[in-house]
Design an enzyme around this catalytic site. Structure first.
Site, PDB file in Angstrom:
ATOM      1  N   ASP A  30       0.870  -1.156   0.000  1.00 35.49           N
ATOM      2  CA  ASP A  30       0.000   0.000   0.000  1.00 35.49           C
ATOM      3  C   ASP A  30       0.925   1.229   0.000  1.00 35.49           C
ATOM      4  O   ASP A  30       2.102   1.114   0.369  1.00 35.49           O
ATOM      5  CB  ASP A  30      -0.869  -0.041   1.266  1.00 35.49           C
ATOM      6  N   LEU A  31       0.425   2.387  -0.400  1.00 35.54           N
ATOM      7  CA  LEU A  31       1.260   3.585  -0.410  1.00 35.54           C
ATOM      8  C   LEU A  31       1.085   4.424   0.860  1.00 35.54           C
ATOM      9  O   LEU A  31       1.996   4.541   1.664  1.00 35.54           O
ATOM     10  CB  LEU A  31       0.968   4.430  -1.656  1.00 35.54           C
ATOM     11  N   ASP A  32      -0.110   5.018   1.049  1.00 43.79           N
ATOM     12  CA  ASP A  32      -0.353   5.886   2.204  1.00 43.79           C
ATOM     13  C   ASP A  32      -0.232   5.134   3.517  1.00 43.79           C
ATOM     14  O   ASP A  32      -0.885   4.112   3.732  1.00 43.79           O
ATOM     15  CB  ASP A  32      -1.754   6.501   2.116  1.00 43.79           C
ATOM     16  N   ARG A  82      -5.513   2.785  -2.679  1.00 46.63           N
ATOM     17  CA  ARG A  82      -6.878   3.254  -2.888  1.00 46.63           C
ATOM     18  C   ARG A  82      -6.958   4.782  -2.897  1.00 46.63           C
ATOM     19  O   ARG A  82      -8.048   5.344  -2.848  1.00 46.63           O
ATOM     20  CB  ARG A  82      -7.791   2.731  -1.781  1.00 46.63           C
ATOM     21  N   ASP A 141      -1.857  -0.742   5.996  1.00 44.88           N
ATOM     22  CA  ASP A 141      -2.149  -0.214   7.328  1.00 44.88           C
ATOM     23  C   ASP A 141      -3.624  -0.305   7.712  1.00 44.88           C
ATOM     24  O   ASP A 141      -3.996   0.070   8.824  1.00 44.88           O
ATOM     25  CB  ASP A 141      -1.717   1.260   7.415  1.00 44.88           C
TER      26      ASP A 141
END
Length: 199
Positions: A30-32, A82, A141
């Protein structure tokens, strides 16, 4: 004449042996709040890398390992996000240097960056990579995401406060243990207990 067998065992930072034969073929982030912080929705303008937005130290170490360590030569790396700030995310990827020769954009072979259920992201990753879900590991996360994605057969690592060194090591070690049993079922490990004071 005895045949030579290739060494497939490496020691992790925790001293435990890891059989590289069973390493995940696709490592998905995931990025964020997993790769970088703060989350893009918290910002009001295009962030400047390493100033307004930074890669977590443990994530940078993991990315460098994936880029440089020979044991990962048979694996690929992907992003599954997302975020609604799609253009910002794509603009940031080539601006973060992982090695002297590779950026984050170079390292991510596959990029699925758009709002919606991550089931769609992983179905696309499966199609594009040609890999099975049980050959993937996913760091995120959000427990809703890990719960949903693990239902496909993906091994997930829940990192609620960003990726830590402990969670990276735990994820890879537990993935290998899970795969050596022959299981193709999804599973989630991790949580808030896997953070040290300096993570």
């Amino acid at each position: 004449m005895e045949s030579k067998t290739e060494k497939t065992t490496e020691k992790g930072k925790d001293g435990n042996a890891v059989d590289t034969k069973y390493l995940p073929k696709l490592v998905v982030f995931d990025l964020d709040n997993t790769v970088w912080t703060p989350e893009l929705y918290e910002l009001y303008k295009m962030p400047r890398p390493n100033k307004d937005i930074k890669i977590f130290p443990a994530t940078m170490a993991a990315l460098k390992e994936l880029a440089n360590d020979k044991k990962w030569a048979g694996s690929k790396v992907a992003a599954a996000s997302r975020t609604g700030e799609i253009q910002w995310a794509y603009k940031l990827l080539p601006q973060f240097k992982i090695t002297s020769e590779k950026t984050l954009d170079d390292l991510f072979t596959f990029k699925e960056i758009y709002p919606g259920s991550k089931l769609a992201h992983f179905k696309k990753l499966k199609k594009d990579s040609g890999l099975e879900y049980h050959e993937m590991i996913f760091f995120d996360d959000d427990s809703c995401n890990t719960r949903e994605v693990s239902s496909l057969g993906v091994f997930c690592v829940y990192n609620p406060y960003g990726l830590s060194e402990e969670l990276w090591e735990l994820g890879i070690t537990e993935y290998v243990k899970h795969r050596t049993t022959g299981s193709t079922k999804g599973k989630t490990v991790g949580g808030s207990q896997y953070y040290s004071d300096d993570s």
